[in-house]
Design a protein around this motif. Structure first.
Motif, PDB file in Angstrom:
ATOM      1  N   SER A 138      42.195  33.354  38.654  1.00 44.19           N
ATOM      2  CA  SER A 138      43.191  34.399  38.924  1.00 44.19           C
ATOM      3  C   SER A 138      42.475  35.630  39.462  1.00 44.19           C
ATOM      4  O   SER A 138      41.291  35.846  39.189  1.00 44.19           O
ATOM      5  CB  SER A 138      43.933  34.776  37.642  1.00 44.19           C
ATOM      6  N   SER A 139      43.205  36.434  40.206  1.00 42.50           N
ATOM      7  CA  SER A 139      42.590  37.660  40.725  1.00 42.50           C
ATOM      8  C   SER A 139      42.217  38.579  39.575  1.00 42.50           C
ATOM      9  O   SER A 139      41.216  39.303  39.644  1.00 42.50           O
ATOM     10  CB  SER A 139      43.522  38.358  41.716  1.00 42.50           C
ATOM     11  N   ALA A 140      42.996  38.537  38.484  1.00 45.08           N
ATOM     12  CA  ALA A 140      42.691  39.420  37.347  1.00 45.08           C
ATOM     13  C   ALA A 140      41.318  39.098  36.763  1.00 45.08           C
ATOM     14  O   ALA A 140      40.508  39.996  36.505  1.00 45.08           O
ATOM     15  CB  ALA A 140      43.769  39.290  36.269  1.00 45.08           C
ATOM     16  N   TRP A 141      41.030  37.810  36.540  1.00 47.61           N
ATOM     17  CA  TRP A 141      39.720  37.430  36.014  1.00 47.61           C
ATOM     18  C   TRP A 141      38.600  37.768  36.986  1.00 47.61           C
ATOM     19  O   TRP A 141      37.548  38.285  36.615  1.00 47.61           O
ATOM     20  CB  TRP A 141      39.684  35.926  35.654  1.00 47.61           C
ATOM     21  N   ARG A 142      38.839  37.470  38.279  1.00 47.28           N
ATOM     22  CA  ARG A 142      37.800  37.775  39.272  1.00 47.28           C
ATOM     23  C   ARG A 142      37.530  39.282  39.337  1.00 47.28           C
ATOM     24  O   ARG A 142      36.376  39.724  39.373  1.00 47.28           O
ATOM     25  CB  ARG A 142      38.214  37.237  40.652  1.00 47.28           C
ATOM     26  N   ASN A 143      38.607  40.074  39.316  1.00 51.84           N
ATOM     27  CA  ASN A 143      38.435  41.530  39.399  1.00 51.84           C
ATOM     28  C   ASN A 143      37.681  42.075  38.187  1.00 51.84           C
ATOM     29  O   ASN A 143      36.795  42.913  38.320  1.00 51.84           O
ATOM     30  CB  ASN A 143      39.800  42.220  39.499  1.00 51.84           C
ATOM     31  N   LEU A 144      38.053  41.592  37.003  1.00 48.09           N
ATOM     32  CA  LEU A 144      37.381  42.041  35.775  1.00 48.09           C
ATOM     33  C   LEU A 144      35.883  41.776  35.851  1.00 48.09           C
ATOM     34  O   LEU A 144      35.059  42.664  35.604  1.00 48.09           O
ATOM     35  CB  LEU A 144      37.964  41.320  34.550  1.00 48.09           C
ATOM     36  N   VAL A 145      35.534  40.546  36.185  1.00 49.08           N
ATOM     37  CA  VAL A 145      34.121  40.155  36.113  1.00 49.08           C
ATOM     38  C   VAL A 145      33.302  40.832  37.217  1.00 49.08           C
ATOM     39  O   VAL A 145      32.201  41.329  36.961  1.00 49.08           O
ATOM     40  CB  VAL A 145      33.972  38.614  36.136  1.00 49.08           C
ATOM     41  N   VAL A 146      33.838  40.901  38.428  1.00 44.76           N
ATOM     42  CA  VAL A 146      33.074  41.554  39.502  1.00 44.76           C
ATOM     43  C   VAL A 146      32.891  43.040  39.192  1.00 44.76           C
ATOM     44  O   VAL A 146      31.787  43.593  39.305  1.00 44.76           O
ATOM     45  CB  VAL A 146      33.753  41.363  40.879  1.00 44.76           C
ATOM     46  N   CYS A 147      33.960  43.692  38.765  1.00 47.85           N
ATOM     47  CA  CYS A 147      33.876  45.118  38.414  1.00 47.85           C
ATOM     48  C   CYS A 147      32.849  45.338  37.312  1.00 47.85           C
ATOM     49  O   CYS A 147      32.021  46.254  37.382  1.00 47.85           O
ATOM     50  CB  CYS A 147      35.264  45.599  37.976  1.00 47.85           C
ATOM     51  N   GLN A 148      32.871  44.472  36.292  1.00 43.58           N
ATOM     52  CA  GLN A 148      31.943  44.625  35.164  1.00 43.58           C
ATOM     53  C   GLN A 148      30.488  44.392  35.582  1.00 43.58           C
ATOM     54  O   GLN A 148      29.585  45.155  35.221  1.00 43.58           O
ATOM     55  CB  GLN A 148      32.319  43.660  34.042  1.00 43.58           C
ATOM     56  N   GLU A 149      30.253  43.325  36.340  1.00 40.63           N
ATOM     57  CA  GLU A 149      28.868  43.011  36.709  1.00 40.63           C
ATOM     58  C   GLU A 149      28.300  44.078  37.649  1.00 40.63           C
ATOM     59  O   GLU A 149      27.132  44.460  37.531  1.00 40.63           O
ATOM     60  CB  GLU A 149      28.766  41.620  37.346  1.00 40.63           C
ATOM     61  N   VAL A 150      29.114  44.559  38.572  1.00 44.22           N
ATOM     62  CA  VAL A 150      28.646  45.641  39.449  1.00 44.22           C
ATOM     63  C   VAL A 150      28.347  46.885  38.598  1.00 44.22           C
ATOM     64  O   VAL A 150      27.317  47.548  38.776  1.00 44.22           O
ATOM     65  CB  VAL A 150      29.667  45.948  40.564  1.00 44.22           C
TER      66      VAL A 150
END
Ligand SMILES: [Zn+2]
Ligand SMILES: [Zn+2]
Length: 278
Positions: A138-150
């Motif tokens: 889901s975009s929600a999971w992708r957004n969470l993880v990319v935002c967090q890792e960055v």
């Protein structure tokens, strides 16, 4: 009367100690880029886009935009490292089916040894093996993880590491409900004000001591010496290469690792495990 005052004073001390601990643990040790806001306005920190799908690129564009509200400015550039080997002075961002190795996403930074804690380079990887599963696709999971890792590659740690706690409204908070729609709670796809405040704190000294425009050494600024053998010879996807676990998440899983590479650099790996959903 006196007793009451003592109790109140004691409570105040307790609260002050509690809040300072919360703030202190949010920062990732003292790791940061040796770049002032002025430096990054002139030459934004590069996020190398090695992503292979429009979905991931959309998440990265969102995260870049969000983090540009902080004191450290970034820009997305074309990636030159499809295998995600690190590039001195920037962050490489990659996706791939890395296999069922347990991790959903990792952020790795190479830090110059010594007290300054200056970051030489960083890498973000997201694991399509799990993001292809319905639970994470889901975009929600992708957004969470990319935002967090960055966020980790800029020097931030999590605000909360217990997946079942109510969302704090920041991507730096573990959750099983990234956009908050399952449980009707805050959206964890973006940073919040506290993250921006932490960034101000972490980068305060480079901003206050910066003399004149820029520091002249652009994004390569570390201790002025180039690292050698940046670790391309080790398999960075393999937890056994990450060194010693130095912190555990709320589930008791190792979430932060440290490895002295012996070449003047220390590798720091932050991991979010896929067990969160299952
Ligand atoms: Zn510094
Ligand atoms: Zn994390």
């Amino acid at each position: 009367m006196n007793k009451k005052l003592i109790v109140i004073a004691g409570l105040a001390v307790f609260l002050a100690a509690g809040s300072s601990v919360a703030y202190a643990t949010h920062a990732w040790g003292k790791y940061h880029w040796n770049l002032s806001t002025e430096d990054t306005l002139a030459n934004p920190l590069k996020l190398g886009d090695n992503l292979t799908t429009a979905n991931w690129e959309s998440s990265l564009a969102g995260a870049s935009d969000d983090w540009n509200d902080s004191v450290l400015k970034n820009q997305i550039v074309g990636g030159t490292s499809p295998d995600c080997d690190p590039t001195l002075g920037q962050v490489e961002v990659c996706n791939d089916a890395y296999g069922e190795n347990g991790w959903l996403g990792i952020a790795q930074i190479w830090v110059y040894r010594g007290r300054d804690g200056h970051i030489a380079q960083g890498v973000v990887k997201v694991n399509d093996t799990y993001f292809n599963w319905p639970a994470y696709n889901s975009s929600a999971w992708r957004n969470l993880v990319v935002c967090q890792e960055v966020g980790h590659t800029f020097g931030l740690d999590h605000q909360d590491e217990i997946f079942s706690n109510a969302n704090l409204g920041t991507c730096m908070d573990y959750t099983n409900d990234p956009d908050g729609t399952i449980l009707g709670q805050l959206d964890n796809q973006h940073p919040n004000l506290h993250d921006y405040e932490m960034m101000e704190t972490i980068y305060a000294h480079v901003n206050s001591t910066s003399s004149g425009p820029g520091n002249g050494n652009g994004n390569g600024g570390g201790n002025g010496k180039k690292p050698t053998g940046v670790g391309a010879d080790i398999n960075l996807n393999d937890p056994s290469a990450w060194g010693q676990a130095i912190k555990q998440d709320g589930e008791g899983n190792d979430s932060l690792y440290r490895r002295d590479l012996g070449n003047g650099l220390v590798l720091i790996t932050h991991v979010i495990w896929e067990e969160s959903v299952n």
